[in-house]
Scaffold this motif. Sequence first.
Motif, PDB file in Angstrom:
ATOM      1  N   GLU B 280      50.480  43.487  30.407  1.00  0.00           N
ATOM      2  CA  GLU B 280      49.049  43.196  30.263  1.00  0.00           C
ATOM      3  C   GLU B 280      48.805  41.968  29.357  1.00  0.00           C
ATOM      4  O   GLU B 280      48.140  41.024  29.772  1.00  0.00           O
ATOM      5  N   THR B 404      44.793  40.057  46.594  1.00  0.00           N
ATOM      6  CA  THR B 404      44.989  41.397  47.150  1.00  0.00           C
ATOM      7  C   THR B 404      45.765  42.260  46.161  1.00  0.00           C
ATOM      8  O   THR B 404      45.426  43.431  45.941  1.00  0.00           O
ATOM      9  N   LEU B 407      43.669  43.477  43.266  1.00  0.00           N
ATOM     10  CA  LEU B 407      42.830  44.613  43.642  1.00  0.00           C
ATOM     11  C   LEU B 407      43.653  45.888  43.667  1.00  0.00           C
ATOM     12  O   LEU B 407      43.238  46.929  43.148  1.00  0.00           O
ATOM     13  N   ALA B 408      44.874  45.761  44.248  1.00  0.00           N
ATOM     14  CA  ALA B 408      45.725  46.939  44.341  1.00  0.00           C
ATOM     15  C   ALA B 408      46.096  47.445  42.957  1.00  0.00           C
ATOM     16  O   ALA B 408      46.266  48.643  42.747  1.00  0.00           O
ATOM     17  N   ALA B 409      46.250  46.521  42.006  1.00  0.00           N
ATOM     18  CA  ALA B 409      46.672  46.917  40.668  1.00  0.00           C
ATOM     19  C   ALA B 409      45.493  47.260  39.776  1.00  0.00           C
ATOM     20  O   ALA B 409      45.674  47.458  38.568  1.00  0.00           O
ATOM     21  N   ASP B 410      44.300  47.274  40.331  1.00  0.00           N
ATOM     22  CA  ASP B 410      43.092  47.572  39.557  1.00  0.00           C
ATOM     23  C   ASP B 410      42.880  46.586  38.426  1.00  0.00           C
ATOM     24  O   ASP B 410      42.467  46.949  37.334  1.00  0.00           O
ATOM     25  N   MET B 411      43.229  45.339  38.655  1.00  0.00           N
ATOM     26  CA  MET B 411      42.965  44.337  37.633  1.00  0.00           C
ATOM     27  C   MET B 411      41.966  43.344  38.212  1.00  0.00           C
ATOM     28  O   MET B 411      42.292  42.208  38.529  1.00  0.00           O
ATOM     29  N   ASP B 412      40.732  43.815  38.314  1.00  0.00           N
ATOM     30  CA  ASP B 412      39.738  43.016  39.022  1.00  0.00           C
ATOM     31  C   ASP B 412      39.432  41.687  38.337  1.00  0.00           C
ATOM     32  O   ASP B 412      39.027  40.725  38.991  1.00  0.00           O
ATOM     33  N   TRP B 413      39.603  41.660  37.025  1.00  0.00           N
ATOM     34  CA  TRP B 413      39.308  40.405  36.326  1.00  0.00           C
ATOM     35  C   TRP B 413      40.151  39.251  36.827  1.00  0.00           C
ATOM     36  O   TRP B 413      39.760  38.097  36.723  1.00  0.00           O
TER      37      TRP B 413
END
Lengths: 489, 498, 106
Positions: B280, B404, B407-413
């Motif tokens: 992260e 893509t 999005l899959a990793a839930d890291m929209d930022w």
Amino acid sequence: MTLWLMAGLLFTPLAWAVLTLLTDFSRGRLVSWVGILVQALVSLGLWLAVNRDGGFYYGLGGWDAPLGIELRVDGLAVTFVLLTAVVAGACGLHAGVYIDPDKPWHRYFWPLFWFLWSGLNAVWLGGDLFNLYVGLELISLSAVGLVALGGQAGALRASLRYLLAALLGSLAYLLGVALMYGQFGTLSIAGVATWLSDHPVPAGSGMALALMIAGLALKTALFPLHRWLPPAHGIAKSPVSALLSALVVKASFYIAARLWLELGQPLGSLAAAQLIGLLGSAAVVWGSWLACRQQRLKQVVAYSSVAQIGYLFLLFPLTFSVSETVSLQAQQGMTLQVISHALAKAAMFLAAGNLILSVGSNRIDALGGVSRFLPFSLFSFGLAGVSLMSLPPTGGFAAKWLLLQASLGSGQWWWVLVLLAGGLLSAAYVFRIYRASFLESSGTDQFFHPSRSLEVIPMILAILALGMGLVSDQVLSVMALPFAGEGAP
Amino acid sequence: MTLNAWLPVFALMTSLVASLVIFALPERGYRLRTAVNLGAAVFKLALVAVMVWGVFQGVEYGVSFTMVPGVDFVLKADALSMMFAGLSAVLWFLTTIYAVGYLEDSPNRSRFFGFFSLCVASTMGIALAGNLFTFFLFYEMLTLATYPLVVHRGTERALKAGRTYVIYTLTGGAVLLLAIAWLQGLAGDLHFQEGGHFGGADPAMHGSLTLIFVLLIAGLGVKAAIFPLHGWLPQAMVAPAPVSALLHAVAVVKAGAFGIVRVVYDIYGIEASSALGLLEPLAWLAAFTMLYGSVRALFQMDLKRRLAFSTVSQVSYIILGICLFGPVGATGGLVHLLHQGIMKITLFFCAGNYAETLGIHRIDEMDGAGRRMPGTSLAFTLGAFGMIGAPPLAGFITKWTMGTGALAADMDWVIAVLVLSSVLNAAYFLPILHRLWFREQSGKWPHERYWGRLETSAWLFWPPVLTAVMTVLVGVLASFPFSPLSWAELVVLRAYSS
Amino acid sequence: MTSSLLYALAGTLLCGIGLFGMLWLSHLLRKLLAFNIMGSGVFLVLVGLPQNQGGPDPVPQALVLTGIVVAIAATALAVVLIRRYYHLSGLTTLDEEPAFREGGPE
């Protein structure tokens, strides 16, 4: 077979010293080149023999200790004998071309050279304290004579300073020997160690060890006793500087290291070990810093020796009261550092000599344009520099890696900082020279081009220093060979 | 030992031997030098092609021996290393052609090409290294081999840039060495292994592992030009164009990024890195570097400096990509390792062509150059559009895959960062394109030269055109086997399945 | 306290005097003489200290002989160098010119 080899090893340098004393420089050169060949073959033969059969003790002329001279022929010793043959041989070949045969006093070069060589062999193989002293004196006196060959007042001043420092160091060492003999009644290092393992340590016997190591540190030019070294190494003829930096300082260090490894644990103390390590670190930093500030090429290389010698003394704290593995790593690192520094520094001094010969000046800022017109010597210089910076894949790197492992393994992380900082500082002074030589001068090729043979020799040494890292495991395995004789340490 | 064991060694030796031969050749041996150079490059391409096929089939290539007690020298070829080796082999070939034309009639060519080959040999070693120790060996060799290239011109400015470069990279190297030695003391000799070594690491080691990770990233980050360690890169622009091209596209910058990939995937393992909470912060750092580089690029008027800051930004795409936990994001990051190389080398070739043919160095001198040099300018345009991420070019594939993945990793930022970065890319590339094609030539070119029929020397003309075509092809043919995208998917598949 | 231990003590004293002379005297010949005094001190310690069943130990006597030879050789070399140095520079000390200081630009 080995007896013949030993006889050849010890006899040739002395015989050649006497032979060459009788001739002038040019004829001495021919005679010496034959001698170098003989000596190199004998050293190689002995190394192979020990590699195959393991080490042994050798009583000179059939006389045993204490009155006779007993030699200890083990893996480490023969490795250094071979190293001496390579480096001294290279310096001898280089000197034969480099040194001007017309100056009458230069005829003393060859006898001094051979006396130096025999002294070195005596030190590598010596097993008792007093013979080591004699070997050391033989080395010091011939080294001083070689420095004085420069002829001018500056060279004599430097050699006198060197002589006084060396003599003081020897006397301190000898006083330590006297105290030790008085205490333990034996001169053999192994004998003292055996005595100590059976008896409680007598009070005050650490004093003898301290005196000996102090004297040897002075001869090895450990900070702050280093002031005699840069003038002497800087002003001597390049092949002589190479011999001095590569081999002569290592001889006294070798004795100090052997004393410490065998007697340090009972006689030394943690504070002493750390102090020596600290002085070594100070040498690394201070020597490199001064090397960065020098204006003359050979002074830079000479101060770099002060710094590189500092690394060696990290052996003391890293082998005191640590685990077997760490101690072994430190010893292997030290051995590699000795070997690769010897090869790299010799290459560097010889290449520096070529560069000075061609630009006609000792100053660094005179080097502009050299990289275009004289790339070969510069390249050797550069390769040797890579080893001094201890970057991979050189022997210097392998040594640093092992020392790093030893420092981390023993939890003495402060030496890690010294090792890393030392590498960066040495890069600073090496790159300063690259920088000066890469500067494009507007001029054309007005350089003197030295003969090919002068240029090839430092290149070979530099490549050996570079390759040392790749084969370091094999080289170190020779050291660890079992000892055939009894009383193995 | 079988031939398979020796193939990586041969691939390495090809450029190493070429380098030594070139050093030995006299300065005037122009034809022979070029022949050796190109011959070695072609031979290497063939070797790499054989290995790529073999690795695809699951053949193991590798050789190892003990170098220093306790550590091995390991060369081996896996899917990831073939990615980097392939890139370096292809681009070395093109850059050599380009460099031959670029350095025509300039002094010190023997030295230049010698170190050039040495530099490629180091890159090859980095690609094929099988453990951190071997990696470090070639990583430092790369530093040394590139220094003479950076200072090649021998001017005060070049030497100053060289000094900055060396200070940065050697310090980074020292930090890296510390980290590697420490890791070795902690866990022994760690070979690169898909899935990493610290899957179920003892919680007591977490503290040291985290610290070592930081040191590793700091050491590698210097070459990868992660903020704030990027200072050397814009300065190194004084080097001749082929050197900049190689530095930015293949050698130095990529070596750092590749090292980070190796550390995350093959030493720590993606799961362990994620579990230790290391990905992260690295992702944030990479995202910041992306934006920072782009913003700085906006304000550069020197063409090569603008491209340099663009590299700072683009390399962090790779790092951001591998920090996205999940196969898709990782694919995006890895594929950019190749895509960025191809696009950036195109741009630098073109910048070199402008400088060499018209004497143009600054962006405000480029007005109307499109008409004078249509081929080069077309290549430049394709490269720039690729960077911006226009479909169907290479950059688009990267950004799409990474988006893509985010999005899959839930890291929209990350999506926001990608969009913002693309806008910035457009902001600093479009004005150049506008000047190239839509402005009138304002005066005489600063220093014009003629080469007959083509707009510039043929040696200089074809390499950028070829790489521009590749920019299009890798985008259009992305779904075909052996395209960078499919290969990256293969790498990721192997990394995540183990 | 035997008589040989007395020798050893005297030797230590001589060593001290010699050391002082080597470090503090600046005239080269005096330095050399100080070296010889120190050397004699060391030899006295070497002969005096070891006790062999109450009597003197023969081994050090042999060693000291060698030591004296080495000391003579060193002295001879030093004298040659000092003489030559004096001829070339007219100096009898090693005092450096300020420009030759360590670390300074040379």
